[in-house]
Design a protein around this motif. Structure first.
Motif, short mmCIF file in Angstrom:
data_model
loop_
_atom_site.label_atom_id
_atom_site.label_comp_id
_atom_site.label_asym_id
_atom_site.label_seq_id
_atom_site.Cartn_x
_atom_site.Cartn_y
_atom_site.Cartn_z
N LYS A 40 -14.96 10.31 32.53
CA LYS A 40 -15.33 10.40 31.16
C LYS A 40 -14.21 10.26 30.13
O LYS A 40 -14.32 10.35 28.72
CB LYS A 40 -16.26 11.46 30.78
N TRP A 41 -13.11 10.14 30.43
CA TRP A 41 -11.78 10.20 29.71
C TRP A 41 -11.67 8.62 29.21
O TRP A 41 -11.52 7.67 30.02
CB TRP A 41 -10.56 10.79 30.22
N ASP A 42 -11.51 8.51 27.82
CA ASP A 42 -11.41 7.26 27.12
C ASP A 42 -9.65 6.70 27.17
O ASP A 42 -9.14 7.72 26.47
CB ASP A 42 -11.97 7.04 25.83
N TYR A 43 -9.42 5.68 27.57
CA TYR A 43 -8.18 5.02 27.63
C TYR A 43 -7.88 3.75 27.85
O TYR A 43 -8.54 3.16 28.61
CB TYR A 43 -7.28 5.78 28.88
N ARG B 50 -11.31 1.60 27.89
CA ARG B 50 -12.22 1.92 29.00
C ARG B 50 -12.40 3.46 29.11
O ARG B 50 -11.55 4.28 28.84
CB ARG B 50 -11.91 1.20 30.20
N ARG B 51 -13.67 3.88 29.74
CA ARG B 51 -13.78 4.97 30.23
C ARG B 51 -13.61 5.31 31.37
O ARG B 51 -14.43 4.73 32.53
CB ARG B 51 -15.21 5.62 29.73
N SER C 12 -2.97 8.41 31.30
CA SER C 12 -4.09 8.39 30.18
C SER C 12 -4.04 9.21 28.90
O SER C 12 -4.71 9.10 28.02
CB SER C 12 -5.40 8.45 31.06
N PRO D 160 -16.12 12.95 25.44
CA PRO D 160 -16.72 12.79 24.41
C PRO D 160 -17.25 13.66 23.48
O PRO D 160 -17.63 13.41 22.39
CB PRO D 160 -17.71 11.52 24.79
#
Length: 660
Positions: free
Chosen positions: A183-186, A189-190, A205, A522
């Motif tokens: 669930k890490w955004d980079y 995209r997640r 990331s 998030p």
């Protein structure tokens, strides 16, 4: 009721009398852990007893041919099969392996070899995996061994050395590789585009930078060796390929890049290693292990070569009585250590190995061989043994007959957390807490990893505060839920030299590690006082020398107050020239004008306050102090030569003061 701090000298006098003699031993132990012993072996000269070596390269340096050695036990015929010989249909005598003297090993040439080549072994007519393969083919499709040439000119070669774990307190983030970034955004995209891109995604990331910001200086990754297929974390604890990083998340080059990225950020990587048991079966369809895995190899008496004693997990114990199996396991650990620049291991189920009751025993012999080999090649490696026995020999120095682990888990402190986290604070038994904190010293064993929760406790229901994340275990008002988490986690942090938690705990994430394993990054998009305070106290502890291993001693508890519903404890951490005092209110009462004894008079500065405005608190302590400095009150106070009086202590508040 008489305050408990009045009884503290009586309660702990025997343990404190032993502290003087013990401190010298700890200093000597720390020096050994610091690497005062030079490596006796060089990785460049290391060669495992099993595996593939390249014998011929082309003009560009790529592998063309090689040689393979296999621990084969009672095998009668053994051959290497791959696409070049039509998977055995067109094999020749050149593809046969031959028994090495009277040993359990077979050797042979590989007439065609190339990077990434899938292969198997033909064992008495049965197609099986090479137990020492450097890689295995990922899901989906057939499960094959895969050749990986770490010296290939196009391969990635690590550029870092292992991050230091010495001379400072350790704050360890425990994480499963994919769950860390799911669930890490980079880059819009997640999470990684596919699971096979996970290692590289972690490296690129920015999630490592977030761990650093959160105050972590180490990460303990759940097992990364090749294991039974499946998304559940528990499958990682059923490894069948100990010489291979799992291809589920990328190839060995990707893994090396990830380790480099952690090292470059100053984050030590600790790999969770499972050497106590192996799966005889697992997977489904064309990847099923039973007909191709470790259970297919046998001894002369027909018994399983690698071990047959069952475990409660449905796996089998390794045959620790067999010297060749012990060497196979030890070589796997050294192979990984020499290939990748990680900082150490956490060994799973050390008690099960130590107490192995299979034919011939051998578990303790294996542990001595394992830690001895690691200390020979990388003496500074951090070694954590998962042990619940309170056996001091687990962390005893090798040269003094011990097993040689650097730390074990602080089971006495966790037992206190497990039984008290869900109880009303006015019922907390701080005498129990004092005993738990001193228990390591009473058995002549100081170094432990403290934790409020970990992957096991957040997934498996074992009574008390287990079976879910901390936020789901603590009922009541959101304030109590958040600040009780801070108070108990901080207690584990400040009372030792190594601390472990999960980012999910800091995010006040709900559920269990089995049902909601992905770190819910998030959640940081909104105000998060628990995460922010844990980051602040972690950064303080990981950088302040007062909290390093060398300052750890049985005299660090300053006072305990369990009177009139109060539940407070304070610690003194001292380098000899720099003193830090930590006061923790484990209760729900607000306390005006709280006074407690202190060992040195002088001026103390508040350097961290969990009730500060920036952590969502009221900020009443510094407001009523009129600043951040407080002077001691001279004169004896309950046996102490001086005292500190704080105008206000909030419920569950943590106050850290440094002596000027």
């Amino acid at each position: 009721m008489q305050p408990l701090y009045l009884m503290l000298p009586t309660l702990l006098v025997t343990l404190l009398q032993a502290q003087v003699a013990r401190s010298d031993n700890l200093d000597r132990y720390e020096q050994s852990r610091l690497g005062s012993l030079q490596p006796r072996q060089n990785c460049e000269q290391f060669s495992a007893q099993v595996g593939i070596t390249v014998t011929t390269r082309d003009a560009s340096g790529h592998a063309k041919a090689g040689r393979i050695r296999v621990l084969a036990g009672a095998a009668k015929e053994l051959a290497l099969i791959a696409a070049f010989n039509d998977w055995g249909a067109k094999r020749t005598a050149a593809d046969q392996l031959h028994k090495v003297g009277n040993s359990d090993y077979f050797e042979g040439n590989i007439r065609h070899l190339e990077q990434g080549m899938p292969y198997r072994l033909l064992l008495d007519g049965r197609s099986v995996l090479d137990p020492a393969a450097a890689m295995f083919s990922p899901v989906p499709g057939f499960l094959n061994s895969v050749f990986w040439d770490f010296d290939d000119p196009d391969a990635y070669h690590p550029v870092t050395t292992p991050a230091r774990t010495i001379g400072k307190a350790l704050v360890i983030a425990e994480a499963e590789v994919y769950s860390l970034v799911q669930k890490w955004d980079y880059n819009g995209r997640r999470g990684p585009e596919s699971s096979a891109g996970t290692y590289r995604f972690i490296a690129e990331s920015g999630v490592i930078n977030e761990l650093v910001r959160a105050g972590y200086n180490a990460v303990e990754l759940l097992p990364v060796t090749e294991s039974v297929d499946g998304d559940n974390w528990a499958f990682h604890y059923q490894p069948y390929g100990l010489y291979a990083t799992t291809s589920t998340y990328g190839n060995p080059d990707d893994f090396a890049r990830m380790i480099d990225a952690f090292n470059q950020a100053g984050v030590a990587v600790i790999l969770d290693s499972v050497l106590g048991h192996y799966p005889a079966d697992g997977n489904i369809g064309v990847r099923r292990l039973a007909p191709i895995g470790l259970s297919q190899w046998h001894k002369q008496d027909g018994q399983s070569l690698f071990g047959a004693v069952p475990t409660s997990w449905g796996t089998r114990r390794w045959d620790f009585a067999n010297p060749a199996v012990r060497t196979f396991l030890t070589d796997s650990a050294i192979t990984m250590l020499c290939r990748f620049p990680f900082s150490g291991y956490r060994f799973d189920n050390v008690d099960g190995i130590h107490d192995y009751e299979g034919p011939g025993g051998g578990g303790l012999d294996f542990l001595h061989q394992l830690s001895g080999a690691i200390r020979a090649y990388r003496p500074q490696s951090l070694l954590i043994g998962e042990s619940f026995t309170r056996d001091a020999s687990i962390v005893g120095r090798i040269d003094q007959g011990g097993v040689g682990m650097g730390f074990v888990n602080h089971i006495a402190l966790f037992d206190f957390f497990k039984e008290n986290l869900q109880r009303p604070t006015e019922t907390l038994d701080l005498a129990w807490l004092g005993s738990a904190l001193h228990q390591p010293w009473s058995i002549d064993e100081g170094p432990r990893v403290a934790y409020l929760t970990n992957h096991d406790e957040a997934a498996n229901r074992r009574g008390g505060a287990t079976g879910a994340y901390v936020a789901s275990l603590i009922a009541g008002r959101p304030y109590d839920q958040a600040h009780k988490t801070i108070a108990f986690a901080s207690l584990a942090l400040v009372s030792g030299a190594a601390y472990l938690d999960m980012p999910q705990m800091r995010l006040v994430q709900q559920g269990t590690f089995s049902s909601n394993s992905a770190i819910d990054w998030p959640m940081l998009e909104s105000a998060h006082p628990v995460y922010d305070f844990m980051a602040a106290v972690s950064n303080l502890i990981s950088h302040d020398p007062a909290f390093a291993f060398a300052t750890l001693n049985s005299d660090m508890i300053n006072h305990i107050d369990q009177g009139d519903g109060k539940r407070l404890i304070s610690f003194i951490r001292d380098t000899g020239g720099h003193q830090v005092v930590v006061l923790l209110n484990l209760g729900h009462q607000a306390l005006p004008n709280y006074r407690f004894g202190i060992r040195q008079s002088g001026s103390y500065r508040v350097i961290l306050d969990s009730d500060a405005l920036r952590f969502g608190g009221l900020g009443l302590l510094t407001q009523r102090l009129g600043g951040a400095t407080v002077q001691t009150v001279n004169g004896e106070y309950f046996g102490s030569p001086a005292s500190l009086s704080l105008p206000y202590v909030a419920p569950y508040q943590i106050v850290v003061l440094a002596k000027d």
